[in-house]
Write a protein that holds these residues in place. Sequence first.
Motif, PDB file in Angstrom:
ATOM      1  N   THR A   1       8.041  -9.139  -9.629  1.00 28.08           N
ATOM      2  CA  THR A   1       8.199  -7.699  -9.422  1.00 28.08           C
ATOM      3  C   THR A   1       6.858  -6.983  -9.482  1.00 28.08           C
ATOM      4  O   THR A   1       6.643  -6.004  -8.766  1.00 28.08           O
ATOM      5  N   ASN A   2       5.931  -7.461 -10.297  1.00 28.99           N
ATOM      6  CA  ASN A   2       4.584  -6.893 -10.337  1.00 28.99           C
ATOM      7  C   ASN A   2       3.902  -7.101  -8.993  1.00 28.99           C
ATOM      8  O   ASN A   2       3.266  -6.192  -8.453  1.00 28.99           O
ATOM      9  N   GLN A   3       4.055  -8.284  -8.450  1.00 25.36           N
ATOM     10  CA  GLN A   3       3.448  -8.592  -7.149  1.00 25.36           C
ATOM     11  C   GLN A   3       4.067  -7.754  -6.037  1.00 25.36           C
ATOM     12  O   GLN A   3       3.364  -7.280  -5.132  1.00 25.36           O
ATOM     13  N   LEU A   4       5.377  -7.522  -6.122  1.00 27.61           N
ATOM     14  CA  LEU A   4       6.038  -6.677  -5.126  1.00 27.61           C
ATOM     15  C   LEU A   4       5.568  -5.234  -5.247  1.00 27.61           C
ATOM     16  O   LEU A   4       5.316  -4.563  -4.238  1.00 27.61           O
ATOM     17  N   LEU A   5       5.412  -4.735  -6.472  1.00 24.14           N
ATOM     18  CA  LEU A   5       4.893  -3.377  -6.662  1.00 24.14           C
ATOM     19  C   LEU A   5       3.484  -3.243  -6.102  1.00 24.14           C
ATOM     20  O   LEU A   5       3.143  -2.213  -5.509  1.00 24.14           O
ATOM     21  N   THR A   6       2.681  -4.267  -6.284  1.00 29.54           N
ATOM     22  CA  THR A   6       1.328  -4.254  -5.708  1.00 29.54           C
ATOM     23  C   THR A   6       1.413  -4.137  -4.192  1.00 29.54           C
ATOM     24  O   THR A   6       0.673  -3.354  -3.581  1.00 29.54           O
ATOM     25  N   ARG A   7       2.322  -4.876  -3.582  1.00 34.43           N
ATOM     26  CA  ARG A   7       2.458  -4.849  -2.122  1.00 34.43           C
ATOM     27  C   ARG A   7       2.904  -3.472  -1.643  1.00 34.43           C
ATOM     28  O   ARG A   7       2.313  -2.877  -0.761  1.00 34.43           O
ATOM     29  N   ILE A   8       3.966  -2.930  -2.236  1.00 33.49           N
ATOM     30  CA  ILE A   8       4.521  -1.685  -1.699  1.00 33.49           C
ATOM     31  C   ILE A   8       3.715  -0.455  -2.083  1.00 33.49           C
ATOM     32  O   ILE A   8       3.923   0.609  -1.509  1.00 33.49           O
ATOM     33  N   SER A   9       2.790  -0.600  -3.026  1.00 41.61           N
ATOM     34  CA  SER A   9       1.944   0.544  -3.380  1.00 41.61           C
ATOM     35  C   SER A   9       0.711   0.628  -2.492  1.00 41.61           C
ATOM     36  O   SER A   9      -0.067   1.569  -2.610  1.00 41.61           O
ATOM     37  N   ASP A  10       0.547  -0.304  -1.593  1.00 39.48           N
ATOM     38  CA  ASP A  10      -0.574  -0.287  -0.659  1.00 39.48           C
ATOM     39  C   ASP A  10      -0.447   0.904   0.294  1.00 39.48           C
ATOM     40  O   ASP A  10       0.642   1.207   0.779  1.00 39.48           O
ATOM     41  N   LYS A  11      -1.559   1.561   0.529  1.00 34.65           N
ATOM     42  CA  LYS A  11      -1.561   2.751   1.394  1.00 34.65           C
ATOM     43  C   LYS A  11      -0.996   2.447   2.780  1.00 34.65           C
ATOM     44  O   LYS A  11      -0.179   3.215   3.303  1.00 34.65           O
TER      45      LYS A  11
ATOM     46  N   VAL B   1       1.011   0.042   3.748  1.00 33.20           N
ATOM     47  CA  VAL B   1       2.448  -0.259   3.677  1.00 33.20           C
ATOM     48  C   VAL B   1       3.239   1.041   3.648  1.00 33.20           C
ATOM     49  O   VAL B   1       4.207   1.222   4.393  1.00 33.20           O
ATOM     50  N   SER B   2       2.814   1.965   2.791  1.00 29.66           N
ATOM     51  CA  SER B   2       3.520   3.250   2.690  1.00 29.66           C
ATOM     52  C   SER B   2       3.547   3.969   4.024  1.00 29.66           C
ATOM     53  O   SER B   2       4.586   4.490   4.445  1.00 29.66           O
ATOM     54  N   LEU B   3       2.420   4.009   4.694  1.00 31.64           N
ATOM     55  CA  LEU B   3       2.339   4.741   5.956  1.00 31.64           C
ATOM     56  C   LEU B   3       3.132   4.049   7.066  1.00 31.64           C
ATOM     57  O   LEU B   3       3.784   4.719   7.876  1.00 31.64           O
ATOM     58  N   VAL B   4       3.110   2.723   7.107  1.00 31.39           N
ATOM     59  CA  VAL B   4       3.886   2.006   8.124  1.00 31.39           C
ATOM     60  C   VAL B   4       5.380   2.230   7.905  1.00 31.39           C
ATOM     61  O   VAL B   4       6.117   2.545   8.842  1.00 31.39           O
ATOM     62  N   VAL B   5       5.827   2.103   6.663  1.00 32.97           N
ATOM     63  CA  VAL B   5       7.250   2.294   6.371  1.00 32.97           C
ATOM     64  C   VAL B   5       7.675   3.725   6.703  1.00 32.97           C
ATOM     65  O   VAL B   5       8.723   3.940   7.320  1.00 32.97           O
ATOM     66  N   CYS B   6       6.859   4.693   6.338  1.00 35.72           N
ATOM     67  CA  CYS B   6       7.185   6.092   6.656  1.00 35.72           C
ATOM     68  C   CYS B   6       7.191   6.331   8.164  1.00 35.72           C
ATOM     69  O   CYS B   6       8.038   7.067   8.683  1.00 35.72           O
ATOM     70  N   ALA B   7       6.260   5.717   8.881  1.00 40.78           N
ATOM     71  CA  ALA B   7       6.190   5.886  10.332  1.00 40.78           C
ATOM     72  C   ALA B   7       7.426   5.320  11.022  1.00 40.78           C
ATOM     73  O   ALA B   7       7.877   5.846  12.038  1.00 40.78           O
TER      74      ALA B   7
ATOM     75  N   HIS C   1      14.802   0.453   4.903  1.00 43.05           N
ATOM     76  CA  HIS C   1      15.277   1.839   4.851  1.00 43.05           C
ATOM     77  C   HIS C   1      15.430   2.314   3.412  1.00 43.05           C
ATOM     78  O   HIS C   1      15.115   3.464   3.095  1.00 43.05           O
ATOM     79  N   SER C   2      15.909   1.430   2.530  1.00 43.46           N
ATOM     80  CA  SER C   2      16.053   1.829   1.127  1.00 43.46           C
ATOM     81  C   SER C   2      14.689   2.091   0.497  1.00 43.46           C
ATOM     82  O   SER C   2      14.540   3.017  -0.306  1.00 43.46           O
ATOM     83  N   LEU C   3      13.683   1.321   0.870  1.00 45.47           N
ATOM     84  CA  LEU C   3      12.323   1.565   0.392  1.00 45.47           C
ATOM     85  C   LEU C   3      11.740   2.801   1.068  1.00 45.47           C
ATOM     86  O   LEU C   3      11.031   3.590   0.443  1.00 45.47           O
ATOM     87  N   GLY C   4      12.052   2.987   2.332  1.00 48.20           N
ATOM     88  CA  GLY C   4      11.530   4.126   3.083  1.00 48.20           C
ATOM     89  C   GLY C   4      11.898   5.463   2.478  1.00 48.20           C
ATOM     90  O   GLY C   4      11.101   6.402   2.488  1.00 48.20           O
TER      91      GLY C   4
END
Length: 132
Positions: free
Chosen positions: A26-36, A38-44, A101-104
């Motif tokens: 879960t720490n590794q997953l948080l590191t992945r999804i907190s990447d700038k 990743v956030s912008l791609v998911v939001c886009a 979508h749930s992460l988005g």
Amino acid sequence: MPTTTAAQRREQARVEYDAFIKNCPTNQLLTRISDKWVSLVVCALADGPLRYSDLGRKIAGVSPKMLTQTLRSLERDGILARTVTPSVPVRVDYELTPLGHSLGCLLSAVKDWAELHIEQVNEAREQYDEAS
């Protein structure tokens, strides 16, 4: 020792996950999804599928290498799906999976918060810098 089912083992592992431990998944997953990126791609992709070139235009500053790496990692994690349509040239679309979508929803809320509060953050930075 009693035997356990696979479902019971998964549930026990879920209970034992601790994101504060560096090697925890879960720490590794948080590191992945907190990447700038990743956030912008998911939001886009929140509004629907986009092609690679559309994503590159929408996300200012992302290099082709970073965009490719980000898309591959999100596809591997099951957050987005890549669809190849045979044509000339080949058409490749990216879209969020139900998991994506749930992460988005969460990442969009963080993006919206940042857009709403940037002035307050800038004021706080200025005050901090003046006091230091």
